[in-house]
Scaffold this active site. Structure first.
Site, short mmCIF file in Angstrom:
data_model
loop_
_atom_site.label_atom_id
_atom_site.label_comp_id
_atom_site.label_asym_id
_atom_site.label_seq_id
_atom_site.Cartn_x
_atom_site.Cartn_y
_atom_site.Cartn_z
N ARG A 151 -21.03 11.41 -4.13
CA ARG A 151 -21.18 12.28 -5.31
C ARG A 151 -22.15 11.58 -6.27
O ARG A 151 -21.86 10.51 -6.78
CB ARG A 151 -19.79 12.46 -5.95
CG ARG A 151 -19.78 13.36 -7.16
CD ARG A 151 -18.38 13.40 -7.76
NE ARG A 151 -18.32 14.30 -8.89
CZ ARG A 151 -18.70 13.96 -10.12
NH1 ARG A 151 -19.16 12.75 -10.37
NH2 ARG A 151 -18.63 14.83 -11.10
N LYS A 180 -22.03 4.77 -12.79
CA LYS A 180 -20.76 4.43 -13.43
C LYS A 180 -20.82 3.10 -14.16
O LYS A 180 -21.71 2.28 -13.96
CB LYS A 180 -19.63 4.48 -12.41
CG LYS A 180 -19.31 5.94 -12.10
CD LYS A 180 -17.97 6.17 -11.52
CE LYS A 180 -17.72 7.69 -11.45
NZ LYS A 180 -16.71 8.04 -10.48
N1 HH2 Z 1 -16.31 11.02 -11.06
C1 HH2 Z 1 -16.47 11.78 -12.16
C2 HH2 Z 1 -16.04 13.11 -12.15
N2 HH2 Z 1 -15.49 13.66 -11.06
N3 HH2 Z 1 -14.80 13.47 -8.80
C3 HH2 Z 1 -14.64 12.73 -7.69
N4 HH2 Z 1 -14.11 13.27 -6.59
N5 HH2 Z 1 -15.02 11.41 -7.67
C4 HH2 Z 1 -15.57 10.79 -8.75
O1 HH2 Z 1 -15.88 9.57 -8.66
C5 HH2 Z 1 -15.76 11.56 -9.93
C6 HH2 Z 1 -15.34 12.92 -9.94
C7 HH2 Z 1 -17.11 11.21 -13.36
O2 HH2 Z 1 -18.51 11.44 -13.36
P1 HH2 Z 1 -19.25 12.65 -14.17
O3 HH2 Z 1 -18.87 13.98 -13.62
O4 HH2 Z 1 -20.71 12.41 -14.16
O5 HH2 Z 1 -18.78 12.50 -15.65
P2 HH2 Z 1 -17.70 13.29 -16.50
O6 HH2 Z 1 -16.36 13.16 -15.86
O7 HH2 Z 1 -17.78 12.61 -17.83
O8 HH2 Z 1 -18.11 14.72 -16.53
#
Ligand code: HH2
Length: 266
Positions: free
Chosen positions: A247, A211
């Site tokens: 995660r 992040k």
């Molecule tokens: N962070 C992201 C997405 N979903 N869900 C939970 N429960 N906690 C988190 O910290 C979280 C989440 C963001 O990361 P990523 O899926 O890699 O990116 P994007 O939202 O751009 O797909």
């Protein structure tokens, strides 16, 4: 203190912040999921819509077309628990029908009027995450009087709303939502006080992997893929402060870090 489970992120999106576009192709996404299973993932979190600031919204039908065939394909070859990362009850229903057992909702079941009822009817586990504002604008100067107290009160309120709607208490997990409407100091305060979130009596999910707060601390970590060291440091901090699920994008490295941490801790 138990060792947290590792949740591997599989984003079937063109625009996710760290891996957008890489796994939009179903075969590539399945190969990525297989790799994470081999690397020691305990859960896979499948997402078909990016929540990054300024991400493009996705229609329900497109989101289902991205995630359901992948969930079915994983299910055909592995019993690994699968989580669906979506705010839409229709997508969650389709994902659970295809074999997902957990609904990870960054809006804490508040996006649609029927989200709470849908979660109760599905009977799956639910992850309720804190987000301030909406993905499009959440990073525009977020402010809190007391970020820990506010996030704690929000999560407690959403958990009670879920219970009132019929979700079993032991199926609820809470997530402080690192990076979702939070400046660096807010993220650090929440990590410092993670025990206060785990103290609510629900399992805690923590997403620190790759992040932007890592870059805020180490400006040389420009690309998401430059942030492994910082991600592992924060993941182990989370492990030490009661996180039940981490995660992550880097499953192998996180699983190894947790093994070493687990061997050292008394
Ligand atoms: N962070 C992201 C997405 N979903 N869900 C939970 N429960 N906690 C988190 O910290 C979280 C989440 C963001 O990361 P990523 O899926 O890699 O990116 P994007 O939202 O751009 O797909």
């Amino acid at each position: 203190m138990t060792t947290p489970r590792v949740m591997g992120v599989v984003n079937v999106t063109p625009d996710s912040f760290s891996d957008g576009g890489r796994y939009l192709d179903q075969a590539a996404a399945l190969a990525h999921a297989r790799r994470m299973i081999a690397d020691g993932a305990d859960i896979l979190d499948i997402g078909g819509e990016s929540t990054r600031p300024h991400a493009e919204p996705v229609t329900q039908a497109d989101e289902i077309a991205r995630v359901v065939p992948l969930i079915e394909a994983i299910r055909r070859e592995s019993p690994i628990p699968i989580s669906i990362d979506t705010m839409k009850p229709t997508v969650a229903r389709a994902a659970v029908a295809a074999g997902a057992g957990m609904w990870n909702d960054v809006t804490a079941l508040s996006f649609a009027p029927d989200s709470l009822a849908a979660a109760a009817a599905l009977g799956c586990e639910v992850v309720l995450m804190h987000m301030r504002g909406e993905p499009a604008t959440m990073q525009d100067d977020p402010r809190y009087d007391d970020v820990v107290a506010e996030v704690r009160a929000f999560l407690s309120g959403r958990a009670e709303a879920a219970v009132a709607a019929g979700v079993a208490r032991d199926r609820i997990l809470l997530d402080p939502g690192i990076g979702f409407g939070k400046a660096l100091e807010h993220n650090l305060e929440l990590l410092r006080n993670l025990d206060q979130i785990s103290g609510l009596g629900f399992r805690v999910v923590l997403g620190v992997s790759r992040k932007r707060f890592v870059r805020a601390i180490d400006p040389s970590a420009v690309e998401a893929s430059d942030r492994l060291g910082g991600s592992l440091a924060a993941a182990l901090w989370g492990a030490h402060h009661g996180a039940a699920i981490l995660r992550v994008h880097d499953v192998r490295e996180t699983a190894q870090a947790l093994k070493v941490w687990g061997a050292i801790k008394p």
